[in-house]
Design a protein around this motif. Structure first.
Motif, PDB file in Angstrom:
ATOM      1  N   PHE A   1       0.922  -1.286   0.192  1.00 19.57           N
ATOM      2  CA  PHE A   1      -0.068  -0.108   0.140  1.00 19.57           C
ATOM      3  C   PHE A   1       0.847   1.141  -0.129  1.00 19.57           C
ATOM      4  CE2 PHE A   1      -4.279  -1.619   1.847  1.00 19.57           C
ATOM      5  CZ  PHE A   1      -4.120  -2.585   1.030  1.00 19.57           C
ATOM      6  N   GLY A   2       1.968   1.307   0.885  1.00 20.85           N
ATOM      7  CA  GLY A   2       2.807   2.443   1.137  1.00 20.85           C
ATOM      8  C   GLY A   2       3.498   2.582  -0.426  1.00 20.85           C
ATOM      9  N   GLU A   3       3.969   1.742  -0.775  1.00 32.48           N
ATOM     10  CA  GLU A   3       4.840   1.888  -2.257  1.00 32.48           C
ATOM     11  C   GLU A   3       3.777   2.387  -3.431  1.00 32.48           C
ATOM     12  OE1 GLU A   3       6.737  -1.893  -2.872  1.00 32.48           O
ATOM     13  OE2 GLU A   3       8.339  -1.366  -1.370  1.00 32.48           O
ATOM     14  N   ALA A   4       2.470   1.910  -3.205  1.00 28.19           N
ATOM     15  CA  ALA A   4       1.676   2.164  -4.336  1.00 28.19           C
ATOM     16  C   ALA A   4       1.027   3.645  -4.320  1.00 28.19           C
ATOM     17  CB  ALA A   4       0.476   1.294  -4.377  1.00 28.19           C
ATOM     18  N   LEU A   5       0.971   4.008  -2.873  1.00 26.76           N
ATOM     19  CA  LEU A   5       0.612   5.518  -2.726  1.00 26.76           C
ATOM     20  C   LEU A   5       1.676   6.315  -3.070  1.00 26.76           C
ATOM     21  CD1 LEU A   5      -1.451   7.514  -1.686  1.00 26.76           C
ATOM     22  CD2 LEU A   5      -0.413   7.047   0.662  1.00 26.76           C
ATOM     23  N   ALA A   6       2.956   6.232  -2.670  1.00 26.36           N
ATOM     24  CA  ALA A   6       4.050   7.037  -3.192  1.00 26.36           C
ATOM     25  C   ALA A   6       4.089   6.851  -4.755  1.00 26.36           C
ATOM     26  CB  ALA A   6       5.468   6.399  -2.715  1.00 26.36           C
ATOM     27  N   ASP A   7       4.036   5.931  -5.406  1.00 24.99           N
ATOM     28  CA  ASP A   7       4.134   5.721  -6.868  1.00 24.99           C
ATOM     29  C   ASP A   7       3.074   6.594  -7.431  1.00 24.99           C
ATOM     30  OD1 ASP A   7       6.350   4.028  -6.911  1.00 24.99           O
ATOM     31  OD2 ASP A   7       5.225   2.276  -7.245  1.00 24.99           O
TER      32      ASP A   7
ATOM     33  N   GLN B   1       9.998   4.422  -0.478  1.00 26.98           N
ATOM     34  CA  GLN B   1       9.736   4.564  -2.260  1.00 26.98           C
ATOM     35  C   GLN B   1       9.766   5.999  -2.633  1.00 26.98           C
ATOM     36  OE1 GLN B   1       9.566   1.945  -3.783  1.00 26.98           O
ATOM     37  NE2 GLN B   1       8.304   2.173  -5.671  1.00 26.98           N
ATOM     38  N   LEU B   2       9.360   6.967  -1.785  1.00 24.31           N
ATOM     39  CA  LEU B   2       9.331   8.495  -2.347  1.00 24.31           C
ATOM     40  C   LEU B   2      10.828   8.874  -2.168  1.00 24.31           C
ATOM     41  CD1 LEU B   2       8.208  11.205  -2.747  1.00 24.31           C
ATOM     42  CD2 LEU B   2       7.841  11.635  -0.363  1.00 24.31           C
ATOM     43  N   ASN B   3      11.539   8.445  -1.293  1.00 28.07           N
ATOM     44  CA  ASN B   3      13.031   8.963  -1.171  1.00 28.07           C
ATOM     45  C   ASN B   3      13.825   8.377  -2.314  1.00 28.07           C
ATOM     46  OD1 ASN B   3      12.480  10.413   0.892  1.00 28.07           O
ATOM     47  ND2 ASN B   3      13.592   8.798   2.647  1.00 28.07           N
ATOM     48  N   HIS B   4      13.598   7.272  -2.734  1.00 32.44           N
ATOM     49  CA  HIS B   4      14.139   6.747  -3.956  1.00 32.44           C
ATOM     50  C   HIS B   4      14.016   7.880  -5.214  1.00 32.44           C
ATOM     51  CE1 HIS B   4      13.998   2.338  -2.743  1.00 32.44           C
ATOM     52  NE2 HIS B   4      14.527   2.972  -1.678  1.00 32.44           N
ATOM     53  N   TRP B   5      12.907   8.029  -5.547  1.00 31.10           N
ATOM     54  CA  TRP B   5      12.662   9.227  -6.502  1.00 31.10           C
ATOM     55  C   TRP B   5      13.311  10.401  -6.368  1.00 31.10           C
ATOM     56  CZ3 TRP B   5       9.957  13.814  -7.275  1.00 31.10           C
ATOM     57  CH2 TRP B   5       9.614  14.047  -8.650  1.00 31.10           C
ATOM     58  N   LEU B   6      13.179  10.925  -4.939  1.00 31.52           N
ATOM     59  CA  LEU B   6      13.735  12.379  -4.701  1.00 31.52           C
ATOM     60  C   LEU B   6      15.071  12.330  -4.859  1.00 31.52           C
ATOM     61  CD1 LEU B   6      11.581  13.234  -1.512  1.00 31.52           C
ATOM     62  CD2 LEU B   6      11.307  14.196  -3.682  1.00 31.52           C
ATOM     63  N   ALA B   7      15.709  11.092  -4.389  1.00 30.67           N
ATOM     64  CA  ALA B   7      17.376  11.309  -4.413  1.00 30.67           C
ATOM     65  C   ALA B   7      17.854  11.024  -5.917  1.00 30.67           C
ATOM     66  CB  ALA B   7      17.825   9.853  -3.607  1.00 30.67           C
ATOM     67  N   GLU B   8      16.780  10.311  -6.715  1.00 27.78           N
ATOM     68  CA  GLU B   8      17.493  10.237  -8.177  1.00 27.78           C
ATOM     69  C   GLU B   8      17.119  11.337  -8.936  1.00 27.78           C
ATOM     70  OE1 GLU B   8      14.812   6.742  -9.289  1.00 27.78           O
ATOM     71  OE2 GLU B   8      16.001   5.276  -8.116  1.00 27.78           O
ATOM     72  N   ASN B   9      16.411  12.287  -8.472  1.00 28.30           N
ATOM     73  CA  ASN B   9      16.269  13.408  -9.173  1.00 28.30           C
ATOM     74  C   ASN B   9      16.739  14.519  -8.458  1.00 28.30           C
ATOM     75  OD1 ASN B   9      13.820  12.955 -11.258  1.00 28.30           O
ATOM     76  ND2 ASN B   9      13.417  11.632  -9.782  1.00 28.30           N
ATOM     77  N   GLY B  10      17.799  14.346  -7.585  1.00 27.65           N
ATOM     78  CA  GLY B  10      18.642  15.369  -7.018  1.00 27.65           C
ATOM     79  C   GLY B  10      17.721  16.186  -6.017  1.00 27.65           C
ATOM     80  N   MET B  11      16.764  15.661  -5.397  1.00 28.86           N
ATOM     81  CA  MET B  11      15.808  16.540  -4.349  1.00 28.86           C
ATOM     82  C   MET B  11      16.222  16.185  -3.018  1.00 28.86           C
ATOM     83  SD  MET B  11      12.278  16.712  -6.346  1.00 28.86           S
ATOM     84  CE  MET B  11      12.227  16.805  -8.222  1.00 28.86           C
ATOM     85  N   LEU B  12      16.020  16.963  -1.925  1.00 35.72           N
ATOM     86  CA  LEU B  12      15.915  16.552  -0.644  1.00 35.72           C
ATOM     87  C   LEU B  12      15.045  15.474  -0.250  1.00 35.72           C
ATOM     88  CD1 LEU B  12      15.827  20.226   0.929  1.00 35.72           C
ATOM     89  CD2 LEU B  12      17.849  18.827   0.498  1.00 35.72           C
ATOM     90  N   VAL B  13      15.639  14.315   0.555  1.00 37.95           N
ATOM     91  CA  VAL B  13      14.672  13.239   0.779  1.00 37.95           C
ATOM     92  C   VAL B  13      13.926  13.570   1.907  1.00 37.95           C
ATOM     93  CG1 VAL B  13      16.412  11.486   0.180  1.00 37.95           C
ATOM     94  CG2 VAL B  13      16.577  12.576   2.486  1.00 37.95           C
ATOM     95  N   ALA B  14      12.829  13.300   2.173  1.00 38.71           N
ATOM     96  CA  ALA B  14      11.962  13.336   2.909  1.00 38.71           C
ATOM     97  C   ALA B  14      12.338  13.212   4.543  1.00 38.71           C
ATOM     98  CB  ALA B  14      10.699  12.545   2.969  1.00 38.71           C
ATOM     99  N   GLN B  15      11.642  14.247   5.216  1.00 40.52           N
ATOM    100  CA  GLN B  15      11.879  13.897   6.884  1.00 40.52           C
ATOM    101  C   GLN B  15      10.473  13.461   7.428  1.00 40.52           C
ATOM    102  OE1 GLN B  15      12.832  18.278   7.814  1.00 40.52           O
ATOM    103  NE2 GLN B  15      15.143  17.754   7.697  1.00 40.52           N
ATOM    104  N   GLU B  16      10.554  13.170   8.879  1.00 42.10           N
ATOM    105  CA  GLU B  16       9.236  12.740   9.392  1.00 42.10           C
ATOM    106  C   GLU B  16       9.028  13.618  10.497  1.00 42.10           C
ATOM    107  OE1 GLU B  16       8.847   8.782  10.087  1.00 42.10           O
ATOM    108  OE2 GLU B  16      10.132   8.205   8.030  1.00 42.10           O
TER     109      GLU B  16
END
Length: 278
Positions: free
Chosen positions: A38-44, A84-99
């Motif tokens: 569910f988490g990966e699907a929502l991020a995608d 899952q979100l962090n994979h995309w953010l990192a690959e696109n040169g953006m800041l990874v998420a905080q919590e």
């Protein structure tokens, strides 16, 4: 502050869903493998439908649904959403998420999913939510929840936002959302209990190797009739029983009268185990 809202699945029909109700039910009772899916699907979905065309370059803070001591099922989904979100953010040169965490102050035994919209607001309206305002300054807030039925939780989040005078850009994300308001809000319980009809249905989830505790399963076990509860408990490991008791105390469930018999049984069981070891 008007938030951006995104839901992966829309519920139009009370008997036809874009996701499997049995999986949703297992997720609500602690199946971490479903939480991952569910988490990966929502991020995608969030990436594909929102971020690809409107990338967020500022710092994102992901915030799961409010809880006191025991996390909700959404917390497990949140973990995999962030990965899952962090994979995309990192690959696109953006800041990874905080919590960050929204703290809540009140615990209750009522089954929220069975209530009408009015009764939900009466119940949750007595609660109060708290968050670290200074940590959030200048960041994009992504509030995560598994399902939006009447919007009462969202209204409480937005009340907190107003009370704290937060000026952040806000996104409200849901795995599923009820969009047909001719359907009674208790459709939520239809989903919650789709694969869990008795306490013994929990055993498949618990012994799957992919189990994590959450508020729903702890409350469900403590609220079970004593005969079924005692039989169920005999089948569980000592670690499971000890964790159940520790989590129950952490959420102050020992102060709820209807849980007292089952909790006292666990307490006596653990004390007897300790006595035998001595």
């Amino acid at each position: 502050m008007i938030p951006y809202t995104y839901s992966l699945h829309k519920i139009h029909n009370a008997s036809n869903f874009d996701f499997h109700p049995d999986n949703y039910s297992k997720f609500k009772f602690g199946d971490d493998l479903v939480a991952k899916a569910f988490g990966e699907a929502l991020a995608d979905g969030f990436i594909k439908d929102i971020l690809v065309d409107n990338p967020i370059t500022d710092q994102i803070v992901v915030i799961s649904s409010p809880y006191c001591f025991i996390p909700t099922a959404t917390f497990a989904m949140k973990n995999y959403f962030v990965y899952q979100l962090n994979h995309w953010l990192a690959e696109n040169g953006m800041l990874v998420a905080q919590e960050a965490k929204v703290h809540r102050t009140i615990t209750y035994k009522e089954d929220y999913g069975e209530l009408s919209a009015e009764d939900r607001m009466k119940l949750i309206g007595n609660d109060s939510f708290h968050i670290d305002k200074d940590f959030l300054a200048g960041k994009i807030l992504v509030f995560l929840d598994d399902i939006k039925i009447t919007g009462s939780h969202e209204r409480m989040i937005l009340k907190m936002v107003k009370d704290y005078s937060l000026k952040n850009e806000i996104h409200m994300l849901y795995f599923a959302e009820l969009v047909n308001h001719d359907i009674h809000p208790n459709i939520e319980n239809h989903l919650n209990y789709h694969s869990v009809k008795s306490i013994f249905d929990l055993e498949e989830i618990i012994k799957s190797g992919n189990f994590c505790f959450n508020t729903r399963i702890v409350k469900y076990i403590l609220n079970c009739d004593f005969n079924s509860f005692s039989i169920f408990l005999e089948r569980q490991s000592n670690d499971f029983i000890r964790n159940l008791y520790n989590l129950a105390l952490g959420n102050s469930y020992h102060t709820i009268e209807s849980y007292s018999r089952n909790l006292n049984f666990i307490k006596n069981y653990l004390n007897n185990k300790k006595y035998k070891l001595i």
